[in-house]
Design a protein around this motif. Structure first.
Motif, PDB file in Angstrom:
ATOM      1  N   PHE A 149       0.813  -1.208   0.000  1.00 20.67           N
ATOM      2  CA  PHE A 149       0.000   0.000   0.000  1.00 20.67           C
ATOM      3  C   PHE A 149       0.850   1.263   0.000  1.00 20.67           C
ATOM      4  CE2 PHE A 149       0.392  -1.156   4.511  1.00 20.67           C
ATOM      5  CZ  PHE A 149       0.755   0.053   5.108  1.00 20.67           C
ATOM      6  N   GLU A 150       0.280   2.285  -0.596  1.00 17.88           N
ATOM      7  CA  GLU A 150       0.918   3.595  -0.618  1.00 17.88           C
ATOM      8  C   GLU A 150       0.671   4.345   0.680  1.00 17.88           C
ATOM      9  OE1 GLU A 150       2.779   5.363  -3.196  1.00 17.88           O
ATOM     10  OE2 GLU A 150       3.044   3.220  -3.597  1.00 17.88           O
ATOM     11  N   ARG A 151      -0.530   4.221   1.177  1.00 16.19           N
ATOM     12  CA  ARG A 151      -0.898   4.893   2.423  1.00 16.19           C
ATOM     13  C   ARG A 151      -2.140   4.221   3.000  1.00 16.19           C
ATOM     14  NH1 ARG A 151      -1.320   8.150  -1.655  1.00 16.19           N
ATOM     15  NH2 ARG A 151       0.510   9.361  -0.988  1.00 16.19           N
ATOM     16  N   GLU A 152      -2.338   4.456   4.282  1.00 16.20           N
ATOM     17  CA  GLU A 152      -3.544   3.990   4.960  1.00 16.20           C
ATOM     18  C   GLU A 152      -4.530   5.155   5.054  1.00 16.20           C
ATOM     19  OE1 GLU A 152      -2.834   1.042   8.287  1.00 16.20           O
ATOM     20  OE2 GLU A 152      -0.826   1.897   8.116  1.00 16.20           O
ATOM     21  N   LEU A 153      -5.774   4.877   4.743  1.00 12.38           N
ATOM     22  CA  LEU A 153      -6.822   5.881   4.736  1.00 12.38           C
ATOM     23  C   LEU A 153      -7.922   5.472   5.715  1.00 12.38           C
ATOM     24  CD1 LEU A 153      -7.247   6.188   0.853  1.00 12.38           C
ATOM     25  CD2 LEU A 153      -5.804   7.628   2.313  1.00 12.38           C
ATOM     26  N   SER A 154      -8.779   6.405   6.036  1.00 12.08           N
ATOM     27  CA  SER A 154     -10.000   6.057   6.757  1.00 12.08           C
ATOM     28  C   SER A 154     -11.096   7.032   6.383  1.00 12.08           C
ATOM     29  CB  SER A 154      -9.783   6.051   8.273  1.00 12.08           C
ATOM     30  OG  SER A 154      -9.451   7.338   8.743  1.00 12.08           O
ATOM     31  N   VAL A 155     -12.307   6.510   6.399  1.00 10.61           N
ATOM     32  CA  VAL A 155     -13.505   7.321   6.190  1.00 10.61           C
ATOM     33  C   VAL A 155     -14.422   7.082   7.383  1.00 10.61           C
ATOM     34  CG1 VAL A 155     -15.567   7.699   4.781  1.00 10.61           C
ATOM     35  CG2 VAL A 155     -13.357   7.278   3.673  1.00 10.61           C
ATOM     36  N   ILE A 156     -14.847   8.158   8.022  1.00 11.39           N
ATOM     37  CA  ILE A 156     -15.839   8.062   9.089  1.00 11.39           C
ATOM     38  C   ILE A 156     -17.208   8.229   8.442  1.00 11.39           C
ATOM     39  CG2 ILE A 156     -16.652   9.001  11.274  1.00 11.39           C
ATOM     40  CD1 ILE A 156     -13.827   7.746  11.354  1.00 11.39           C
ATOM     41  N   GLY A 157     -18.024   7.193   8.547  1.00  7.15           N
ATOM     42  CA  GLY A 157     -19.347   7.222   7.952  1.00  7.15           C
ATOM     43  C   GLY A 157     -20.415   7.179   9.022  1.00  7.15           C
ATOM     44  N   VAL A 158     -21.584   7.689   8.697  1.00  3.78           N
ATOM     45  CA  VAL A 158     -22.695   7.688   9.650  1.00  3.78           C
ATOM     46  C   VAL A 158     -23.974   7.287   8.938  1.00  3.78           C
ATOM     47  CG1 VAL A 158     -22.974  10.192   9.347  1.00  3.78           C
ATOM     48  CG2 VAL A 158     -24.000   9.079  11.325  1.00  3.78           C
ATOM     49  N   ARG A 159     -24.689   6.365   9.572  1.00  2.00           N
ATOM     50  CA  ARG A 159     -25.992   5.928   9.059  1.00  2.00           C
ATOM     51  C   ARG A 159     -27.088   6.546   9.906  1.00  2.00           C
ATOM     52  NH1 ARG A 159     -26.896   0.388   6.362  1.00  2.00           N
ATOM     53  NH2 ARG A 159     -28.967   0.996   7.055  1.00  2.00           N
ATOM     54  N   GLY A 160     -27.998   7.251   9.263  1.00  2.00           N
ATOM     55  CA  GLY A 160     -29.176   7.764   9.935  1.00  2.00           C
ATOM     56  C   GLY A 160     -30.368   6.879   9.645  1.00  2.00           C
ATOM     57  N   ASP A 161     -31.545   7.424   9.873  1.00  2.00           N
ATOM     58  CA  ASP A 161     -32.767   6.650   9.637  1.00  2.00           C
ATOM     59  C   ASP A 161     -32.901   6.246   8.173  1.00  2.00           C
ATOM     60  OD1 ASP A 161     -34.382   5.815  11.688  1.00  2.00           O
ATOM     61  OD2 ASP A 161     -35.226   7.794  12.043  1.00  2.00           O
ATOM     62  N   ASP A 162     -32.645   7.196   7.277  1.00  5.42           N
ATOM     63  CA  ASP A 162     -32.851   6.914   5.852  1.00  5.42           C
ATOM     64  C   ASP A 162     -31.766   7.547   4.987  1.00  5.42           C
ATOM     65  OD1 ASP A 162     -33.504   9.540   6.199  1.00  5.42           O
ATOM     66  OD2 ASP A 162     -35.566   9.383   5.492  1.00  5.42           O
ATOM     67  N   GLU A 163     -30.593   7.759   5.569  1.00  7.48           N
ATOM     68  CA  GLU A 163     -29.515   8.356   4.793  1.00  7.48           C
ATOM     69  C   GLU A 163     -28.163   7.914   5.321  1.00  7.48           C
ATOM     70  OE1 GLU A 163     -28.872  12.581   5.229  1.00  7.48           O
ATOM     71  OE2 GLU A 163     -29.930  12.613   7.146  1.00  7.48           O
ATOM     72  N   ILE A 164     -27.174   8.031   4.456  1.00  7.27           N
ATOM     73  CA  ILE A 164     -25.781   7.772   4.805  1.00  7.27           C
ATOM     74  C   ILE A 164     -24.985   9.029   4.499  1.00  7.27           C
ATOM     75  CG2 ILE A 164     -23.697   6.527   4.104  1.00  7.27           C
ATOM     76  CD1 ILE A 164     -25.422   4.055   3.684  1.00  7.27           C
ATOM     77  N   ARG A 165     -24.160   9.457   5.448  1.00  3.80           N
ATOM     78  CA  ARG A 165     -23.259  10.577   5.211  1.00  3.80           C
ATOM     79  C   ARG A 165     -21.838  10.148   5.550  1.00  3.80           C
ATOM     80  NH1 ARG A 165     -26.282  16.283   6.895  1.00  3.80           N
ATOM     81  NH2 ARG A 165     -28.273  15.797   5.867  1.00  3.80           N
ATOM     82  N   THR A 166     -20.879  10.758   4.877  1.00  4.84           N
ATOM     83  CA  THR A 166     -19.474  10.437   5.110  1.00  4.84           C
ATOM     84  C   THR A 166     -18.669  11.716   5.287  1.00  4.84           C
ATOM     85  OG1 THR A 166     -19.175  10.330   2.700  1.00  4.84           O
ATOM     86  CG2 THR A 166     -19.467   8.234   3.873  1.00  4.84           C
ATOM     87  N   PHE A 167     -17.655  11.632   6.149  1.00  7.62           N
ATOM     88  CA  PHE A 167     -16.695  12.708   6.287  1.00  7.62           C
ATOM     89  C   PHE A 167     -15.605  12.527   5.228  1.00  7.62           C
ATOM     90  CE2 PHE A 167     -18.644  12.488  10.459  1.00  7.62           C
ATOM     91  CZ  PHE A 167     -18.712  13.816  10.864  1.00  7.62           C
ATOM     92  N   PRO A 168     -14.881  13.604   4.899  1.00  8.86           N
ATOM     93  CA  PRO A 168     -13.784  13.474   3.931  1.00  8.86           C
ATOM     94  C   PRO A 168     -12.754  12.445   4.391  1.00  8.86           C
ATOM     95  CG  PRO A 168     -14.275  15.787   4.359  1.00  8.86           C
ATOM     96  CD  PRO A 168     -15.071  15.000   5.352  1.00  8.86           C
ATOM     97  N   ALA A 169     -12.167  11.752   3.432  1.00  9.04           N
ATOM     98  CA  ALA A 169     -11.184  10.718   3.751  1.00  9.04           C
ATOM     99  C   ALA A 169      -9.945  11.325   4.395  1.00  9.04           C
ATOM    100  CB  ALA A 169     -10.789   9.961   2.482  1.00  9.04           C
ATOM    101  N   GLY A 170      -9.466  10.653   5.452  1.00  8.06           N
ATOM    102  CA  GLY A 170      -8.239  11.059   6.110  1.00  8.06           C
ATOM    103  C   GLY A 170      -7.118  10.078   5.816  1.00  8.06           C
ATOM    104  N   GLU A 171      -5.906  10.540   5.975  1.00  6.39           N
ATOM    105  CA  GLU A 171      -4.714   9.695   5.826  1.00  6.39           C
ATOM    106  C   GLU A 171      -4.173   9.388   7.208  1.00  6.39           C
ATOM    107  OE1 GLU A 171      -0.112  10.035   4.168  1.00  6.39           O
ATOM    108  OE2 GLU A 171      -1.651  11.466   3.493  1.00  6.39           O
ATOM    109  N   ASN A 172      -3.976   8.104   7.498  1.00  6.12           N
ATOM    110  CA  ASN A 172      -3.522   7.675   8.815  1.00  6.12           C
ATOM    111  C   ASN A 172      -2.053   7.273   8.789  1.00  6.12           C
ATOM    112  OD1 ASN A 172      -6.120   7.999   9.830  1.00  6.12           O
ATOM    113  ND2 ASN A 172      -6.697   5.908   9.277  1.00  6.12           N
TER     114      ASN A 172
END
Length: 381
Positions: free
Chosen positions: A185-208
């Motif tokens: 791998f070139e780098r490790e990433l992470s995405v923080i995601g959140v599930r609501g009642d009827d939607e999914i939202r994500t924060f911008p990808a971070g590099e770890n």
């Protein structure tokens, strides 16, 4: 639904630093927090009521449910069967779903689930004994042997490069395991995601940035191409679509040398790599988790500015009372925030807090270097 304040009471299984930050995020919303944790005066007890009891203690869990309007967890040691029983007997909502916890708490089940769903993951092999591990080595070459349950911050992970290491690696892991092929791998990433009642939202990808299997820094936005960041977001949303229940999920990813994005591991809770959101996003991952679990509207996941989060780890040779010094420069720095987790004892490499640095036109090496410099200037007396 109609939201009113003062709001409901949220019961949290686990009272470590994540429970503490959940309590800090819940208070402005008018939401009270009650945590269950076996350690008296746990970190979250500074901002929440605490029930002292084990994560698998039926009586303590029943007390938690009796005092709460909804339940969640900040540690994978929560017992999904007990959570299911409370949901059925007490009629209390539990989020994320205990089924999501069952899927994620066992790394082999997690990988099987994602693989069957067509989500990109590294090749892996079930390991019950040394013969299984040697088969994996024959198939993949060098592997990372991972305990199926209970591992975190590198604990339960053992790199294995040859068949002569198999017996010792199995003994070190100490139980059922899985072997995962090493990823170029070139780098490790992470995405923080959140599930609501009827939607999914994500924060911008971070590099770890990891060292010795422990997260040291997260840089947002990740220092990669727009295409890779978009693919990380797409993969994260695909993961979330296969995990039931509301709440925040931390999704760790690999960016390969070829530009592909593979899922490493998923946590069904707020995640260390999402701490940057407290200062760096319009709504923190902790506020999002409270909102989601209660079925409230979700907040915006927009990034405020380039952000670097730097973990403050125990820089001691042996356990001692926790007293952190050298804070003057960090506190005097514009755009830098300190988060102290309130742990009474510092141990080698134990997570004791974090610094967040925000600002500038880009999360470049200068911002990362400054965050590291300020973090490294702290000391435990």
């Amino acid at each position: 639904m109609t939201v009113t304040v003062p709001g409901p009471t949220l019961g949290v299984v686990g009272g470590g630093q994540l429970g503490r930050m959940l309590g800090e995020a819940a208070a402005p919303l008018g939401v009270d927090i009650v945590v269950l944790d076996p350690t008296p005066d746990c970190p979250a007890s500074a901002v929440a009521d605490q029930i002292v009891g084990g994560f698998d203690d039926p009586e303590a869990m029943a007390e938690l449910a009796a005092r709460a309007d909804a339940l969640t967890f900040e540690i994978e040691l929560a017992d999904p069967d007990l959570l299911d029983e409370l949901a059925a007997e007490e009629g209390i909502a539990v989020h994320p779903s205990p089924d999501a916890l069952r899927t994620i708490e066992d790394k082999l089940v997690q990988k099987d689930t994602f693989g069957e769903a067509g989500i990109p993951i590294p090749p892996f092999h079930r390991v019950d004994d040394a013969a299984d591990l040697r088969d994996a080595l024959d198939e993949f070459g060098s592997v990372m042997l991972k305990a199926r349950t209970g591992g975190y911050d590198g604990r339960g992970n053992v790199p294995v490069s040859g068949p002569d290491e198999a017996e010792a690696a199995i003994e070190e892991v100490g139980g059922p395991a899985m072997a995962e092929a090493f990823v170029d791998f070139e780098r490790e990433l992470s995405v923080i995601g959140v599930r609501g009642d009827d939607e999914i939202r994500t924060f911008p990808a971070g590099e770890n940035v990891h060292e010795e299997e422990i997260l040291r820094e997260t840089v947002v936005p990740a220092r990669t191409t727009d295409e890779v960041r978009e693919e990380a977001d797409r993969v994260a949303r695909e993961v979330l679509s296969h995990l039931p229940g509301r709440g925040v999920f931390g999704i760790e990813l690999f960016e390969t040398a070829a530009g592909d994005v593979l899922v490493n591991e998923v946590a069904p809770r707020p995640h260390n790599s999402g701490h940057w959101t407290i200062e760096g996003a319009l709504t923190s991952q902790f506020e999002q988790h409270v909102r989601a679990v209660l079925g409230w509207p979700l907040g915006a996941t927009t990034r405020r500015s380039p952000t670097v989060m730097a973990n403050v780890l125990g820089t001691v040779d042996e356990s001692q009372p926790a007293r952190l010094g050298g804070l003057d420069d960090a506190l005097a720095e514009s755009g830098v925030s300190l988060h102290w987790y309130g742990k009474d004892e510092v141990r080698p490499l134990r997570k004791m807090g974090h610094l967040t640095a925000v600002g500038g036109d880009d999360a470049d090496l200068e911002l990362l270097a400054r965050a590291r410099e300020l973090r490294d200037g702290l000391r435990f007396d």
